[in-house]
Design an enzyme around this catalytic site. Structure first.
Site, PDB file in Angstrom:
ATOM      1  N   ILE A  11       0.826  -1.226   0.000  1.00  0.00           N
ATOM      2  CA  ILE A  11       0.000   0.000   0.000  1.00  0.00           C
ATOM      3  C   ILE A  11       0.857   1.272   0.000  1.00  0.00           C
ATOM      4  O   ILE A  11       0.391   2.329  -0.425  1.00  0.00           O
ATOM      5  CB  ILE A  11      -0.981  -0.012   1.201  1.00  0.00           C
ATOM      6  N   ASP A  58       4.761  -8.993   6.312  1.00  0.00           N
ATOM      7  CA  ASP A  58       5.854  -9.028   5.344  1.00  0.00           C
ATOM      8  C   ASP A  58       5.642 -10.251   4.473  1.00  0.00           C
ATOM      9  O   ASP A  58       5.247 -11.311   4.976  1.00  0.00           O
ATOM     10  CB  ASP A  58       7.197  -9.116   6.098  1.00  0.00           C
ATOM     11  N   LEU A  59       5.926 -10.106   3.181  1.00  0.00           N
ATOM     12  CA  LEU A  59       5.751 -11.240   2.263  1.00  0.00           C
ATOM     13  C   LEU A  59       6.665 -12.410   2.604  1.00  0.00           C
ATOM     14  O   LEU A  59       6.480 -13.510   2.115  1.00  0.00           O
ATOM     15  CB  LEU A  59       6.040 -10.805   0.817  1.00  0.00           C
ATOM     16  N   LEU A  80       0.012  -6.409  -4.177  1.00  0.00           N
ATOM     17  CA  LEU A  80       0.832  -5.484  -4.969  1.00  0.00           C
ATOM     18  C   LEU A  80       2.269  -5.429  -4.460  1.00  0.00           C
ATOM     19  O   LEU A  80       3.138  -4.840  -5.102  1.00  0.00           O
ATOM     20  CB  LEU A  80       0.236  -4.075  -4.922  1.00  0.00           C
ATOM     21  N   ALA A  81       2.536  -5.982  -3.288  1.00  0.00           N
ATOM     22  CA  ALA A  81       3.893  -5.897  -2.730  1.00  0.00           C
ATOM     23  C   ALA A  81       4.855  -6.724  -3.570  1.00  0.00           C
ATOM     24  O   ALA A  81       4.513  -7.806  -4.037  1.00  0.00           O
ATOM     25  CB  ALA A  81       3.890  -6.401  -1.292  1.00  0.00           C
ATOM     26  N   ALA A  82       6.043  -6.175  -3.778  1.00  0.00           N
ATOM     27  CA  ALA A  82       7.080  -6.884  -4.538  1.00  0.00           C
ATOM     28  C   ALA A  82       8.373  -6.090  -4.469  1.00  0.00           C
ATOM     29  O   ALA A  82       8.346  -4.888  -4.183  1.00  0.00           O
ATOM     30  CB  ALA A  82       6.675  -7.022  -6.008  1.00  0.00           C
ATOM     31  N   GLN A  83       9.481  -6.748  -4.750  1.00  0.00           N
ATOM     32  CA  GLN A  83      10.707  -6.039  -5.108  1.00  0.00           C
ATOM     33  C   GLN A  83      10.501  -5.773  -6.586  1.00  0.00           C
ATOM     34  O   GLN A  83      10.588  -6.667  -7.414  1.00  0.00           O
ATOM     35  CB  GLN A  83      11.932  -6.918  -4.817  1.00  0.00           C
ATOM     36  N   SER A  84      10.217  -4.505  -6.927  1.00  0.00           N
ATOM     37  CA  SER A  84       9.668  -4.226  -8.251  1.00  0.00           C
ATOM     38  C   SER A  84      10.652  -3.549  -9.207  1.00  0.00           C
ATOM     39  O   SER A  84      10.269  -3.226 -10.325  1.00  0.00           O
ATOM     40  CB  SER A  84       8.432  -3.334  -8.096  1.00  0.00           C
ATOM     41  N   SER A 125       3.167  -8.792 -14.537  1.00  0.00           N
ATOM     42  CA  SER A 125       3.834  -7.726 -15.290  1.00  0.00           C
ATOM     43  C   SER A 125       4.108  -8.110 -16.741  1.00  0.00           C
ATOM     44  O   SER A 125       4.403  -9.272 -17.050  1.00  0.00           O
ATOM     45  CB  SER A 125       5.165  -7.420 -14.590  1.00  0.00           C
ATOM     46  N   GLU A 127       6.713  -7.561 -18.105  1.00  0.00           N
ATOM     47  CA  GLU A 127       8.111  -8.017 -18.168  1.00  0.00           C
ATOM     48  C   GLU A 127       8.176  -9.533 -18.333  1.00  0.00           C
ATOM     49  O   GLU A 127       9.220 -10.067 -18.709  1.00  0.00           O
ATOM     50  CB  GLU A 127       8.871  -7.583 -16.918  1.00  0.00           C
ATOM     51  N   TYR A 149      13.588 -10.304 -12.073  1.00  0.00           N
ATOM     52  CA  TYR A 149      12.261  -9.761 -11.747  1.00  0.00           C
ATOM     53  C   TYR A 149      11.190 -10.427 -12.612  1.00  0.00           C
ATOM     54  O   TYR A 149      10.169 -10.909 -12.112  1.00  0.00           O
ATOM     55  CB  TYR A 149      12.256  -8.244 -11.949  1.00  0.00           C
TER      56      TYR A 149
HETATM   57  P1  NAP Z   1       6.380  -0.020  -5.804  1.00  0.00           P
HETATM   58  O1  NAP Z   1       6.061   1.436  -5.862  1.00  0.00           O
HETATM   59  O2  NAP Z   1       7.804  -0.466  -5.908  1.00  0.00           O
HETATM   60  O3  NAP Z   1       5.747  -0.615  -4.462  1.00  0.00           O
HETATM   61  C1  NAP Z   1       6.108  -1.874  -3.977  1.00  0.00           C
HETATM   62  C2  NAP Z   1       5.451  -2.083  -2.636  1.00  0.00           C
HETATM   63  O4  NAP Z   1       5.806  -3.387  -2.153  1.00  0.00           O
HETATM   64  C3  NAP Z   1       5.873  -1.100  -1.556  1.00  0.00           C
HETATM   65  O5  NAP Z   1       4.748  -0.755  -0.791  1.00  0.00           O
HETATM   66  C4  NAP Z   1       6.847  -1.915  -0.718  1.00  0.00           C
HETATM   67  O6  NAP Z   1       6.921  -1.514   0.617  1.00  0.00           O
HETATM   68  C5  NAP Z   1       6.178  -3.277  -0.789  1.00  0.00           C
HETATM   69  N1  NAP Z   1       7.066  -4.386  -0.424  1.00  0.00           N
HETATM   70  C6  NAP Z   1       8.254  -4.691  -0.990  1.00  0.00           C
HETATM   71  N2  NAP Z   1       8.758  -5.785  -0.409  1.00  0.00           N
HETATM   72  C7  NAP Z   1       7.881  -6.175   0.541  1.00  0.00           C
HETATM   73  C8  NAP Z   1       7.849  -7.238   1.480  1.00  0.00           C
HETATM   74  N3  NAP Z   1       8.834  -8.131   1.581  1.00  0.00           N
HETATM   75  N4  NAP Z   1       6.761  -7.333   2.303  1.00  0.00           N
HETATM   76  C9  NAP Z   1       5.777  -6.431   2.243  1.00  0.00           C
HETATM   77  N5  NAP Z   1       5.759  -5.391   1.390  1.00  0.00           N
HETATM   78  C10 NAP Z   1       6.807  -5.280   0.543  1.00  0.00           C
HETATM   79  O7  NAP Z   1       5.599  -0.802  -6.972  1.00  0.00           O
HETATM   80  P2  NAP Z   1       4.336  -0.305  -7.844  1.00  0.00           P
HETATM   81  O8  NAP Z   1       4.821   0.424  -9.046  1.00  0.00           O
HETATM   82  O9  NAP Z   1       3.329   0.308  -6.958  1.00  0.00           O
HETATM   83  O10 NAP Z   1       3.800  -1.706  -8.385  1.00  0.00           O
HETATM   84  C11 NAP Z   1       2.867  -2.480  -7.627  1.00  0.00           C
HETATM   85  C12 NAP Z   1       2.974  -3.933  -8.052  1.00  0.00           C
HETATM   86  O11 NAP Z   1       2.675  -4.042  -9.440  1.00  0.00           O
HETATM   87  C13 NAP Z   1       4.362  -4.549  -7.891  1.00  0.00           C
HETATM   88  O12 NAP Z   1       4.185  -5.901  -7.565  1.00  0.00           O
HETATM   89  C14 NAP Z   1       4.982  -4.421  -9.264  1.00  0.00           C
HETATM   90  O13 NAP Z   1       5.978  -5.376  -9.462  1.00  0.00           O
HETATM   91  C15 NAP Z   1       3.743  -4.665 -10.120  1.00  0.00           C
HETATM   92  N6  NAP Z   1       3.772  -4.035 -11.447  1.00  0.00           N
HETATM   93  C16 NAP Z   1       4.019  -2.711 -11.561  1.00  0.00           C
HETATM   94  C17 NAP Z   1       4.016  -2.122 -12.805  1.00  0.00           C
HETATM   95  C18 NAP Z   1       4.274  -0.647 -12.965  1.00  0.00           C
HETATM   96  O14 NAP Z   1       4.505  -0.224 -14.108  1.00  0.00           O
HETATM   97  N7  NAP Z   1       4.207   0.141 -11.912  1.00  0.00           N
HETATM   98  C19 NAP Z   1       3.731  -2.897 -13.945  1.00  0.00           C
HETATM   99  C20 NAP Z   1       3.437  -4.252 -13.781  1.00  0.00           C
HETATM  100  C21 NAP Z   1       3.441  -4.822 -12.516  1.00  0.00           C
HETATM  101  P3  NAP Z   1       8.014  -0.423   1.133  1.00  0.00           P
HETATM  102  O15 NAP Z   1       7.351   0.909   0.953  1.00  0.00           O
HETATM  103  O16 NAP Z   1       8.207  -0.822   2.551  1.00  0.00           O
HETATM  104  O17 NAP Z   1       9.244  -0.588   0.289  1.00  0.00           O
END
Ligand code: NAP
Length: 326
Positions: A11, A58-59, A80-84, A125, A127, A149
């Site tokens: 979130i 935590d994931l 939505l959580a991920a190492q993105s 994704s 990707e 990723y």
């Molecule tokens: P983001 O801004 O990088 O946000 C990632 C979120 O995941 C953050 O809230 C982060 O928390 C949390 N997180 C990371 N590791 C975690 C863990 N071990 N346990 C709990 N929370 C964790 O990503 P986004 O752009 O919003 O994307 C949301 C999702 O969609 C991701 O899964 C991403 O891979 C996927 N996605 C994104 C896109 C895009 O273009 N944006 C496209 C396709 C798919 P912290 O704040 O604590 O770091």
């Protein structure tokens, strides 16, 4: 009537914050899962913090995931959580697999144990298409990821499909092409360019080192995409969907548009940086979202140029405030 309840992991990220706002507007009670960090990073949710309930999780840790779901009993879970960040996935491939791949199994397993009737959305994704075998890419296009990723996301996609098929769960994989906004992390290409273009226009920097300028991506507006996530959990039967604009632009074009908004010639400021090249690159992504358009009534509302303009304007305002300019 009792409000519908949604649990959102990630979130504090770009999508999580927009999705939480969207769900609140739809009348949902929103539970946001956050991991423990030594300093809080709630900038993206500060405006809604008093309207959502934050819980720790935590994931990496299954038992608290089960506890959170058991205590709050959401009807929908958005994972939505991920190492993105793709470059980080090359440097930390094992950790990326733990979060981005196995993390999905942990959430699904927690749902299965507590209440398998909960509807589940997995943030997959484009990707996963990587070295693309057809243009444009759609739900039926074979995958060939090109980064740890992308590989981890592909695991997340298939485990979602597997839980749907094995346990009859309502589990959906949303295959989203890139989507951006002023809330995008500063390390991602679009935001890196809009932020540095704004910085250069204010005289706060002069150069922007970039990696591959020829890579082409299908970039959309993040608020449109979180609306699509919610729509994907509405049909009677679960199915996977692609969300994309259907238009692709190069990083070179991104630089041209962003610097152009500020009356700057990008070629005078953008330098090529070998350190920013990836071990394996994805050359071109462009999606076909016809299934989402026909079945969910979803379509993007903001063009690439409008989006970059909004991001540049937001970065200018941010930098002016930070540097007490005007
Ligand atoms: P983001 O801004 O990088 O946000 C990632 C979120 O995941 C953050 O809230 C982060 O928390 C949390 N997180 C990371 N590791 C975690 C863990 N071990 N346990 C709990 N929370 C964790 O990503 P986004 O752009 O919003 O994307 C949301 C999702 O969609 C991701 O899964 C991403 O891979 C996927 N996605 C994104 C896109 C895009 O273009 N944006 C496209 C396709 C798919 P912290 O704040 O604590 O770091």
């Amino acid at each position: 009537m009792t409000p519908r309840k949604a649990l959102v992991t990630g979130i504090t990220g770009q999508d999580g914050s927009y999705l939480a706002e969207f769900l609140l507007d739809e009348g949902y009670e929103v539970i946001g899962m956050v991991r423990r960090t030594s300093t809080l990073n709630f900038e993206r949710i500060v405006g809604i913090q008093d309207r959502i309930r934050l819980v720790q999780g935590d994931l990496l840790d299954l038992v608290p995931l089960i506890d959170v779901i058991r205590e709050h009993r959401p009807s929908e879970v958005y994972n939505l959580a991920a190492q993105s960040f793709i470059p980080t996935s090359f440097g930390q491939p094992v950790l990326t697999g733990e979060f981005t791949a196995l993390g999905v199994t942990r959430v699904l397993e927690a749902i299965r144990k507590v209440d398998p009737s909960i509807r589940f959305y997995q943030a997959s994704s484009s990707e996963m298409f990587g070295r693309v075998v057809e243009i444009p890419q759609r739900e039926t296009t074979p995958f060939h990821p090109r980064s740890p990723y992308g590989v981890a996301k592909l695991y997340g996609h298939w485990i979602t499909v597997n839980y749907r098929e094995s346990y009859d769960m309502y589990a959906v994989s949303g295959i989203l092409f890139n989507h951006e906004s002023p809330r995008r992390g500063l390390e991602f290409a679009t935001r890196k360019v809009t932020y540095h273009a704004a910085k250069i226009s204010l005289g706060l920097a002069d150069r922007l080192p970039m990696g591959n300028l020829e890579a082409q991506r299908d970039w959309g507006w993040a608020p449109d995409y979180v609306r699509g996530m919610h729509l994907m959990l509405r049909p009677d039967a679960p199915e996977d969907f692609v969300l994309a604009t259907g238009r692709t632009h190069s990083v070179r074009r991104l630089c041209e548009v962003a610097f152009g908004c500020l009356g700057l010639d990008w070629e005078r400021h953008v330098t090529l940086s070998a350190a920013d090249l990836r071990p394996a690159e994805v050359d071109l992504l462009v999606g076909d979202a016809s299934k989402a358009r026909e079945r969910l009534g979803w379509k993007p509302t903001v063009t690439f140029e409008e989006m970059i303009e909004k991001m540049v304007a937001a970065d200018l305002a941010l930098l002016r405030a930070q540097h007490h300019l005007d």
